[in-house]
Design a protein around this motif. Structure first.
Motif, PDB file in Angstrom:
ATOM      1  N   GLU A   1       0.850  -1.189   0.000  1.00 36.90           N
ATOM      2  CA  GLU A   1       0.000   0.000   0.000  1.00 36.90           C
ATOM      3  C   GLU A   1       0.894   1.250   0.000  1.00 36.90           C
ATOM      4  OE1 GLU A   1      -2.657  -0.119   3.263  1.00 36.90           O
ATOM      5  OE2 GLU A   1      -3.374  -2.158   2.830  1.00 36.90           O
TER       6      GLU A   1
ATOM      7  N   GLY B   1       1.040   5.685  -0.151  1.00 34.80           N
ATOM      8  CA  GLY B   1       0.283   6.921   0.020  1.00 34.80           C
ATOM      9  C   GLY B   1       1.166   8.043   0.544  1.00 34.80           C
ATOM     10  N   VAL B   2       0.562   9.226   0.664  1.00 37.45           N
ATOM     11  CA  VAL B   2       1.250  10.415   1.184  1.00 37.45           C
ATOM     12  C   VAL B   2       0.394  10.978   2.306  1.00 37.45           C
ATOM     13  CG1 VAL B   2       2.194  12.675   0.650  1.00 37.45           C
ATOM     14  CG2 VAL B   2       2.234  10.872  -1.084  1.00 37.45           C
ATOM     15  N   ASP B   3       1.008  11.223   3.470  1.00 30.56           N
ATOM     16  CA  ASP B   3       0.233  11.721   4.605  1.00 30.56           C
ATOM     17  C   ASP B   3       0.098  13.244   4.539  1.00 30.56           C
ATOM     18  OD1 ASP B   3       2.661  12.711   5.382  1.00 30.56           O
ATOM     19  OD2 ASP B   3       2.918  11.364   7.095  1.00 30.56           O
ATOM     20  N   GLU B   4      -0.501  13.824   5.570  1.00 29.11           N
ATOM     21  CA  GLU B   4      -0.773  15.265   5.580  1.00 29.11           C
ATOM     22  C   GLU B   4       0.502  16.097   5.609  1.00 29.11           C
ATOM     23  OE1 GLU B   4      -3.219  15.875   8.929  1.00 29.11           O
ATOM     24  OE2 GLU B   4      -4.991  14.872   8.081  1.00 29.11           O
ATOM     25  N   GLU B   5       1.594  15.511   6.129  1.00 27.45           N
ATOM     26  CA  GLU B   5       2.847  16.257   6.203  1.00 27.45           C
ATOM     27  C   GLU B   5       3.697  16.090   4.944  1.00 27.45           C
ATOM     28  OE1 GLU B   5       4.826  14.976   9.665  1.00 27.45           O
ATOM     29  OE2 GLU B   5       3.242  15.616  11.056  1.00 27.45           O
TER      30      GLU B   5
ATOM     31  N   LEU C   1       4.808  13.183   3.776  1.00 25.42           N
ATOM     32  CA  LEU C   1       5.708  12.034   3.863  1.00 25.42           C
ATOM     33  C   LEU C   1       5.106  10.842   3.130  1.00 25.42           C
ATOM     34  CD1 LEU C   1       6.757  12.274   7.631  1.00 25.42           C
ATOM     35  CD2 LEU C   1       7.977  13.134   5.630  1.00 25.42           C
ATOM     36  N   ILE C   2       5.944  10.182   2.361  1.00 29.31           N
ATOM     37  CA  ILE C   2       5.511   8.972   1.650  1.00 29.31           C
ATOM     38  C   ILE C   2       5.522   7.809   2.639  1.00 29.31           C
ATOM     39  CG2 ILE C   2       6.047   7.365  -0.220  1.00 29.31           C
ATOM     40  CD1 ILE C   2       7.423   9.701  -1.653  1.00 29.31           C
ATOM     41  N   TYR C   3       4.431   7.049   2.664  1.00 32.03           N
ATOM     42  CA  TYR C   3       4.408   5.865   3.526  1.00 32.03           C
ATOM     43  C   TYR C   3       4.032   4.646   2.679  1.00 32.03           C
ATOM     44  CZ  TYR C   3      -0.712   6.234   3.513  1.00 32.03           C
ATOM     45  OH  TYR C   3      -2.026   6.295   3.132  1.00 32.03           O
TER      46      TYR C   3
END
Length: 928
Positions: free
Chosen positions: A881, A883-887, A889-891
């Motif tokens: 999976e 995605g990119v968080d609100e900050e 950062l790629i996770y």
């Protein structure tokens, strides 16, 4: 003068003591002991031998030397006797200690011997062939191996025979016969068969508990060569090379009652003409197309489809494909779960409804109790019947039947019926069972009343007893009246019709009488029996009855028959006991193997039901809904890493037994075994006196990782093999030094894991030790596939060790379908990396890949082909999976459902290694 007198007195007392006293006590610093003069003399003699301890001898010699230096020439007699006596006591103690040690050692050896004999006696069993010999047909000058598997304890003595004559390899030409016995696997290898090798071969196995034999025929066919216009051997080998094989093993299938299921088997290539005769079996029974079942083969897929599943469809399914060497087959188990109950807590449906002892107006119906009772005991069963072709179901009993067997009366002669059964408990009634096969009532004695007389070249005359017994009017009484079955719910009677019977059809009246009474009561006055069978349902339990029967026809009624033996009604049929011991063993990461003892005293159950539960829970789950007849079963579909316990119940006509003792809790993990042999050796580089060899890993790793490899080398000019490495090497690449230039060498290897050293591989091809000087690069190696999906996969390889005239600048990837020899280049332009994504694959097809390296001088030789791989997504496969968080950062997240204690997560970037630790943070929780 006074001292001389004292010395004389002491000498006199000492002599008197040694000559007149039979026993004397000498007190030492440790204990007080008693010796006789004979014991003293023996001990003194032994004390002068080498049995005296070395340190004591040294101390004695030092004392004597000191006395001599002092000049004491005279030693008093009493002092010397005291020293001698102390020596005797010391040596007696030493001898006693040694004797005690030897006695203890003898007792220990004897006890170990007795214990070993007892263990061997307990585990003793006569030989039994688990897999017997099978016949072989081979061409002339081919090798053949006869193989069988035997179970016996202690290991039996094995003797092979050819046409009844014992085979002695020492008397045959060198290498003609090779006999092996490895863990119960018996093999006889016959090399370069000739026409004289066509014979019947047998093997005899024998131990002190019994003996067993197995036979097989070997047929050697003549090969007439190319001059005949057809090179049969070459053609046969080419066919064998092109034969399709199974793409991957069959997996267990889980279905549900009254729902469809399809069992599919995929092949590596299209089946050849002689392989198209595919057969399917269930529990050894050949399956055919029917209204509910469809068998077909299309696009390298053989499938078996059942449109509406019943619990009778559960079992071991085997697909068998013909080949030139016999056949290839695979087996798996199909589970059929109970349909959802209409009433919560109702039991599962019965199964295997069958008809027995069919007559004109009655039959015996039997069935098997369901594995799931819904949580409360089954109170009984209801039976229903209908005329075949209709759906008008009529009940056969008003009260629930306690056992799984019931006589059905009042049927019409010549009518075709079907039956079904329902189970009932305090919560409700189950779904009906699958209907029985249609059965037609008939008179089984009709054929026995016709005598056929042959005459005149195949012609026959039939004489019926009805034609010769027309003079019989009033019938004779029946004979042999007896109770054929006595159950808690009924008593079934049987008798023989009178002989002669007469021409007219007979009916029968049954009479009963309580033992001790002279009054007889007719039971079926309103409904006479048309067959010599009858059942009584309303007898008083615990009372004893006698029965007699009268025959009746249109002319009148016979005298009563002789009474039967006394029969006690209401005898309850007790369930069988459960297996006494159930053992669970590790198998794979999702399955466990169970074994249990068979019932003793000759008891034969209908089969066994298996139950499991996860440790920490109270609810038992049924594993199989159709009884298994063997005392071993593999339970699939378990959660990896979870802990389970199991139990087994015996199944009989009386229902299910109590549960067996629970197994010890077992964690679902792969069983550890020794790995199979490595394969596919390749030469990566060659110097004047050294070679670099690589090989492919074993196909079966034994449930744990490979710790290393042992490599052997063999000079073709010598007889013996030599070890290359003493310690296992972790890589599958090894440089062998100190070779002789120009000589031919072959290699073999074996893998090592935690279970031990695995099988030794077959020898490689012969490689000549000559320095490579070609300008093109050598072959890449270790070509492997990952991330296999329905239409794509990722291909990886290692760069060649020999680069030629310059560095490697790129790679070309070739692909072909398994079974074909037509290679297709995938990339038009060379790629610089050692990995490549292959797309646009056809789902379900099997592919093979190879790689070629490029430098400024040209393209080098191709690598070894990869192992065949089927383009199909494995069930349960997860993707990463992203995605990119609100900050900002790629996770990335990944879940591994089959993670166990030995698994670990390894992140890499561009398939080259872990990402930069300063910019990446990793975290693990369970299997995520």
């Amino acid at each position: 003068h006074h001292r001389e007198e004292e010395q004389k007195e002491e000498r006199h007392q000492s002599l008197e003591m040694t000559s007149t006293t039979r026993k004397k006590k000498f007190k030492t610093s440790e204990e007080e002991e008693t010796f006789s003069p004979s014991e003293l003399s023996i001990a003194a003699a032994l004390a002068l031998t080498s049995e005296i301890p070395q340190d004591y001898k040294l101390r004695r010699e030092a004392a004597i030397l000191e006395l001599e230096q002092r000049g004491q020439k005279r030693i008093r007699f009493g002092n010397e006797m005291e020293k001698l006596e102390k020596e005797v006591i010391w040596n007696c103690r030493l001898l006693r200690v040694r004797a005690d040690r030897k006695a203890l050692r003898r007792k220990a050896v004897e006890k170990a011997r007795v214990e070993k004999e007892y263990i061997e006696l307990r585990s003793g069993r006569p030989p039994m062939f688990w897999i017997p010999l099978r016949a072989h047909a081979v061409w002339e000058r081919m090798d053949v191996t006869l193989a069988c598997t035997v179970l016996a304890s202690p290991p039996p003595q094995v003797t092979w025979y050819k046409n009844g004559v014992r085979i002695d390899p020492r008397l045959a030409p060198p290498g003609k016969y090779k006999i092996k016995n490895k863990f119960g696997m018996l093999t006889l290898h016959i090399s370069r068969c000739s026409m004289e090798d066509s014979a019947e071969y047998s093997v005899e196995v024998k131990n002190q508990y019994g003996e067993a034999y197995s036979f097989a025929t070997v047929l050697v066919r003549k090969y007439y060569g190319k001059e005949s216009g057809f090179d049969s051997e070459i053609y046969r080998r080419s066919l064998m090379a092109r034969e399709a094989d199974f793409a991957f093993p069959l997996k267990p299938l889980f279905s549900r009652e009254k729902e469809p299921f399809t069992l599919s088997c995929y092949f590596s290539s299209d089946l050849l003409e002689h392989q198209r005769d595919i057969t399917w079996f269930r529990d050894g029974e050949l399956l055919q197309n029917s209204d509910r079942r469809e068998l077909k083969y299309q696009d390298r897929e053989a499938s078996l489809t059942v449109s509406c599943a019943y619990k009778e469809d559960e079992g071991f399914y085997t697909i068998r494909v013909p080949s030139l060497d016999g056949y290839k087959e695979q087996t798996t188990y199909v589970f059929v779960r109970d349909a959802a109950a209409e009433t919560a807590g109702a039991p599962g449906s019965p199964l295997n409804v069958k008809c027995h002892d069919v007559h004109k107006d009655c039959l015996i119906l039997s069935w098997v109790a369901p594995s799931d009772n819904g949580g409360s005991p089954i109170l009984g069963y209801y039976i229903e019947r209908c005329v075949a072709g209709s759906e008008d179901w009529v009940p056969c009993n008003d009260k629930p039947v306690k056992t799984c067997r019931y006589p059905v009366l009042g049927l019409a002669e010549g009518e075709t019926y079907q039956f079904r059964v329902k189970a009932v408990n305090k919560e409700g009634i189950s779904h009906p069972s699958k209907t029985s096969d249609p059965v037609t009532t008939y008179d089984p004695s009709k054929d026995n009343r016709v005598t056929v007389i042959p005459y005149d070249d195949g012609r026959t005359i039939g004489i019926c007893k009805d034609d010769v017994e027309g003079h019989i009017k009033i019938p004779l009484p029946p004979t042999n009246v007896h109770a054929s079955e006595v159950r808690e719910d009924y008593v079934a009677l049987a008798w023989d019709e009178p002989d002669p019977r007469g021409r007219e059809p007979l009916d029968y009246y049954v009479e009963k009488s309580i033992v001790g009474s002279n009054s007889w009561q007719m039971v079926n006055l309103d409904t006479p029996a048309n067959s010599p069978r009858f059942a009584l349902f309303d007898l008083v339990k615990g009372k004893s009855y006698r029965f007699r029967v009268r025959s009746v026809n249109k002319y009148g009624i016979s005298e009563p028959s002789l009474p039967s033996e006394p029969v006690t009604a209401g005898a309850k049929l007790a369930p069988l006991p459960p297996p006494s011991q159930v053992l669970a063993f590790r198998d794979t990461k999702t399955s466990v193997v169970l074994q249990w003892d068979k019932l003793k005293d000759g008891l034969e159950p209908l089969g066994y039901y298996i139950y499991c539960r996860e440790t920490g829970t109270e609810e038992w789950q049924t594993v199989n809904n159709k009884p298994v007849t063997r005392n071993e079963f593999t339970v699939p579909g378990l959660q990896p890493g979870k802990e389970y316990v199991f139990c087994v119940k015996s199944v009989s006509e009386a229902g299910l037994s109590e549960s067996s003792p629970e197994t010890e809790p077992i964690v679902v993990r792969p069983a550890i075994a020794r790995p199979s042999a490595p394969h596919s050796f390749v030469l990566l580089n060659c110097g004047k006196a050294d070679m670099t060899i690589s090989w492919k890993p074993p196909k079966r790793k034994g449930g744990t990782k490979i710790l290393g490899y042992f490599l052997d080398q063999h000079d073709a000019s010598e007889l013996d093999w030599h070890e290359v490495n003493i310690q296992p090497i972790p890589q599958r690449v090894c440089t062998v030094s100190n070779l002789k230039e120009g000589h031919l060498y072959e290699f073999r290897a074996c893998a090592v894991n935690m279970a031990g050293v695995g099988e030794v591989s077959e020898p490689s091809d012969l490689f000549r030790c000559e320095e490579w000087t070609m300008p093109e690069p050598g072959p890449p190696y270790d070509v492997r596939c990952t991330e296999v999906r329905d239409s794509s996969l990722k291909l990886h390889w290692e760069a060649p060790l020999y680069t030629g005239a310059g560095p490697v600048t790129g790679y070309y990837v070739d692909m072909c379908e398994e079974g074909s020899e037509e290679w297709k280049q995938i990339n038009k332009q060379p790629i610089a990396t050692t990995h490549m994504k292959i797309s646009e694959l056809e789902t379900g097809k099997c592919y093979i890949f190879r790689v070629r390296a490029l430098n400024k001088a040209g393209i080098g030789p191709p690598s070894l082909p990869s192992d065949p791989v089927v383009a199909k997504t494995k069930p349960g496969t997860n993707e990463i999976e992203l995605g990119v968080d609100e900050e900002g950062l790629i996770y990335m997240a990944f879940e591994a459902p089959e993670k166990n204690e030995s698994s670990e997560f390894i992140w890499s970037k561009d398939y080259e290694g872990p990402p930069d630790a300063d910019r990446v943070q990793t975290e693990e929780k369970g299997n995520k």
